[in-house]
Design a protein around this motif. Structure first.
Motif, short mmCIF file in Angstrom:
data_model
loop_
_atom_site.label_atom_id
_atom_site.label_comp_id
_atom_site.label_asym_id
_atom_site.label_seq_id
_atom_site.Cartn_x
_atom_site.Cartn_y
_atom_site.Cartn_z
N ILE A 63 0.67 -1.14 0.04
CA ILE A 63 0.01 0.07 0.06
C ILE A 63 0.90 1.20 0.11
O ILE A 63 0.62 2.24 -0.58
N THR A 64 1.78 1.14 0.94
CA THR A 64 2.83 2.18 0.77
C THR A 64 3.50 2.76 -0.65
O THR A 64 3.46 3.99 -0.83
N ASP A 65 3.87 1.53 -1.26
CA ASP A 65 4.49 1.86 -2.53
C ASP A 65 3.51 2.31 -3.58
O ASP A 65 3.71 3.38 -4.46
N PHE A 66 2.08 1.91 -3.48
CA PHE A 66 1.18 2.23 -4.44
C PHE A 66 0.94 4.03 -4.06
O PHE A 66 0.97 4.75 -5.06
N LEU A 67 0.99 4.36 -2.49
CA LEU A 67 0.64 5.67 -2.01
C LEU A 67 1.77 6.52 -2.79
O LEU A 67 1.56 7.67 -3.30
N THR A 68 3.04 5.89 -2.72
CA THR A 68 4.05 6.78 -3.21
C THR A 68 4.12 6.96 -4.74
O THR A 68 4.28 8.07 -5.15
N ALA A 69 3.85 5.77 -5.51
CA ALA A 69 3.86 6.00 -6.76
C ALA A 69 2.57 6.81 -7.41
O ALA A 69 2.89 7.63 -8.50
N TRP A 70 1.58 6.79 -6.79
CA TRP A 70 0.52 7.73 -7.23
C TRP A 70 0.26 9.13 -6.35
O TRP A 70 -0.97 9.80 -6.32
N GLN A 71 1.33 9.52 -5.68
CA GLN A 71 1.27 10.44 -4.66
C GLN A 71 0.60 11.78 -5.50
O GLN A 71 -0.25 12.60 -4.73
N ARG A 72 1.34 11.97 -6.72
CA ARG A 72 0.83 13.36 -7.22
C ARG A 72 -0.60 13.40 -7.52
O ARG A 72 -1.43 14.11 -7.35
N GLU A 73 -1.00 12.22 -8.31
CA GLU A 73 -2.50 12.00 -8.68
C GLU A 73 -3.61 12.31 -7.48
O GLU A 73 -4.54 12.81 -7.38
N ILE A 74 -3.08 11.46 -6.33
CA ILE A 74 -3.99 11.76 -5.19
C ILE A 74 -3.98 12.89 -4.51
O ILE A 74 -4.79 13.45 -3.97
N ARG A 75 -2.76 13.66 -4.44
CA ARG A 75 -2.77 14.96 -3.80
C ARG A 75 -3.67 16.10 -4.80
O ARG A 75 -4.22 16.89 -4.30
N PHE A 76 -3.38 15.77 -6.20
CA PHE A 76 -4.52 16.62 -6.97
C PHE A 76 -5.80 16.22 -6.69
O PHE A 76 -6.61 17.43 -6.69
N GLY A 77 -6.19 15.32 -6.41
CA GLY A 77 -7.59 14.80 -5.83
C GLY A 77 -7.84 15.74 -4.67
O GLY A 77 -8.83 16.08 -4.43
N GLY A 78 -7.06 15.81 -3.71
CA GLY A 78 -7.31 16.34 -2.34
C GLY A 78 -7.22 18.12 -2.83
O GLY A 78 -8.10 18.62 -2.13
N CYS A 79 -6.74 18.46 -3.67
CA CYS A 79 -6.43 19.70 -4.01
C CYS A 79 -8.00 20.18 -4.69
O CYS A 79 -8.60 21.29 -4.30
N LEU A 80 -8.49 19.23 -5.30
CA LEU A 80 -9.75 19.77 -5.96
C LEU A 80 -10.90 19.61 -4.88
O LEU A 80 -11.78 20.64 -4.94
N VAL A 81 -10.88 18.70 -3.82
CA VAL A 81 -11.80 18.43 -3.00
C VAL A 81 -11.74 19.87 -2.08
O VAL A 81 -12.73 20.46 -1.85
N ILE A 82 -10.81 20.30 -1.70
CA ILE A 82 -10.35 21.51 -0.95
C ILE A 82 -10.87 22.79 -1.85
O ILE A 82 -11.43 23.77 -1.17
N LEU A 83 -10.53 22.80 -2.93
CA LEU A 83 -11.09 24.00 -3.69
C LEU A 83 -12.58 23.94 -4.06
O LEU A 83 -13.10 24.99 -3.88
N VAL A 84 -13.18 23.03 -4.28
CA VAL A 84 -14.62 22.84 -4.24
C VAL A 84 -15.36 22.99 -2.91
O VAL A 84 -16.13 23.93 -3.13
N LEU A 85 -14.65 22.73 -1.72
CA LEU A 85 -15.26 23.20 -0.37
C LEU A 85 -15.22 24.52 -0.29
O LEU A 85 -16.06 25.31 0.39
N GLY A 86 -13.94 25.17 -0.39
CA GLY A 86 -13.70 26.62 -0.56
C GLY A 86 -14.57 27.32 -1.15
O GLY A 86 -15.20 28.51 -0.83
N TRP A 87 -14.85 27.13 -2.47
CA TRP A 87 -15.71 27.63 -3.36
C TRP A 87 -17.21 27.67 -2.80
O TRP A 87 -17.73 28.76 -2.73
N ARG A 88 -17.72 26.37 -2.34
CA ARG A 88 -19.12 26.38 -1.97
C ARG A 88 -19.20 27.23 -0.69
O ARG A 88 -20.27 27.76 -0.48
N MET A 89 -18.16 27.27 0.23
CA MET A 89 -18.45 27.95 1.68
C MET A 89 -18.33 29.36 1.28
O MET A 89 -19.18 30.03 1.89
N GLY A 90 -17.72 29.86 0.22
CA GLY A 90 -17.54 31.22 0.20
C GLY A 90 -18.63 32.04 -0.56
O GLY A 90 -19.14 33.06 -0.61
N ARG A 91 -19.44 30.96 -1.34
CA ARG A 91 -20.73 31.49 -2.30
C ARG A 91 -21.87 31.39 -1.40
O ARG A 91 -22.91 31.89 -1.94
N LYS A 92 -21.74 30.67 -0.22
CA LYS A 92 -23.20 30.72 0.54
C LYS A 92 -23.14 31.83 1.78
O LYS A 92 -22.22 32.10 2.17
#
Length: 204
Positions: A63-92
C-alpha cells in the motif's frame, strides 16, 4: 501496552494541531451547527489518520508503494476537494442553524469532506513513519501494541478536534449573520489558498 497507547495519543494530538483545511471546516461547522457538528467533521479526519497510521505501523509496503507511486495524482484529488469546498463555502451566505440535528446531511457531508481531505494526503504516512521512529515505536513487534498505537493516534487527533470544536462553538452566542458571513469568507479564502498550495506542491 499503556506506553504504546500513550505515545499514540501524543503523536495523534501533535499531528492534529496544525490548523489546515480540516481545521477550517471544523471551525465553520462548529460555528454553524454547534460542538457536535465540529467533532463529527474532525472524526472524518481522525479516521483517515488511523488508516495511514495502520499502514505505517503494520508495515504494509504494498500500500505504501502504491501511495508513493500515485502521490501526485492523489494530492491533486485532495486539491480539487479543498478548492470545491472553499468555493461552496464562500458562495453561501447562510445563517446560523441553531436547531440542526446530528443526522443532518451537512454533518454527514462534513465527516465525508474531512475524510477525503485526510485520505488524499499520502505524505501523512511519511510523517507517521518519522514519528514512529522518533518515539521508538519502530521496534514494536506485538500486533496488540501496534493496534494500541493506531487507536491512540485516532483518539489523540479526535481530542484536538474536540478542543477546537469547543472553542469555536463557544463563540456561537456572539455571532450574528453579518459576523458569521465574514468568518465564513475568511475560512473559504483559507481553503482556496490551501488548495492552490497543495496543487502547486503536487507538481513538484
Amino acid at each position: 501496552m499503556l506506553e504504546a497507547l500513550g505515545k499514540g495519543l501524543l503523536i495523534g494530538f501533535m499531528f492534529g494541531i496544525p490548523v489546515g483545511a480540516v481545521g477550517a471546516l471544523t471551525i465553520q461547522r462548529s460555528l454553524k451547527e454547534g460542538f457536535a457538528a465540529g467533532v463529527i467533521t474532525g472524526l472524518g479526519s481522525s479516521l483517515a489518520d488511523c488508516v495511514y497510521a495502520f499502514v505505517g505501523m503494520f508495515g504494509l509496503s504494498l500500500i505504501t508503494d502504491f501511495l508513493t507511486a500515485w502521490q501526485r495524482e492523489i494530492r491533486f484529488g485532495g486539491c480539487l476537494v479543498i478548492l470545491v469546498l472553499g468555493w461552496r463555502m464562500g458562495r453561501k451566505s447562510e445563517a446560523l442553524e441553531m436547531t440542526a440535528t446530528s443526522a443532518s446531511p451537512s454533518r454527514r457531508s462534513g465527516f465525508l469532506s474531512a475524510f477525503l481531505i485526510g485520505i488524499t494526503n499520502p505524505a501523512a504516512i511519511l510523517t507517521f513513519l518519522f514519528a514512529f521512529s522518533y518515539f521508538g515505536l519502530g521496534a514494536v513487534t506485538s500486533g496488540a501494541e501496534a493496534g494500541l498505537v493506531v487507536i491512540g493516534i485516532g483518539c489523540g487527533t479526535l481530542t484536538w478536534w474536540c478542543v477546537l470544536a469547543a472553542l469555536a462553538s463557544g463563540l456561537r452566542k456572539q455571532m450574528n449573520e453579518e459576523k458569521y458571513w465574514l468568518v465564513n469568507q475568511v475560512l473559504a479564502a483559507l481553503l482556496l489558498i490551501l488548495g492552490v498550495v497543495i496543487g502547486i506542491s503536487a507538481l513538484y
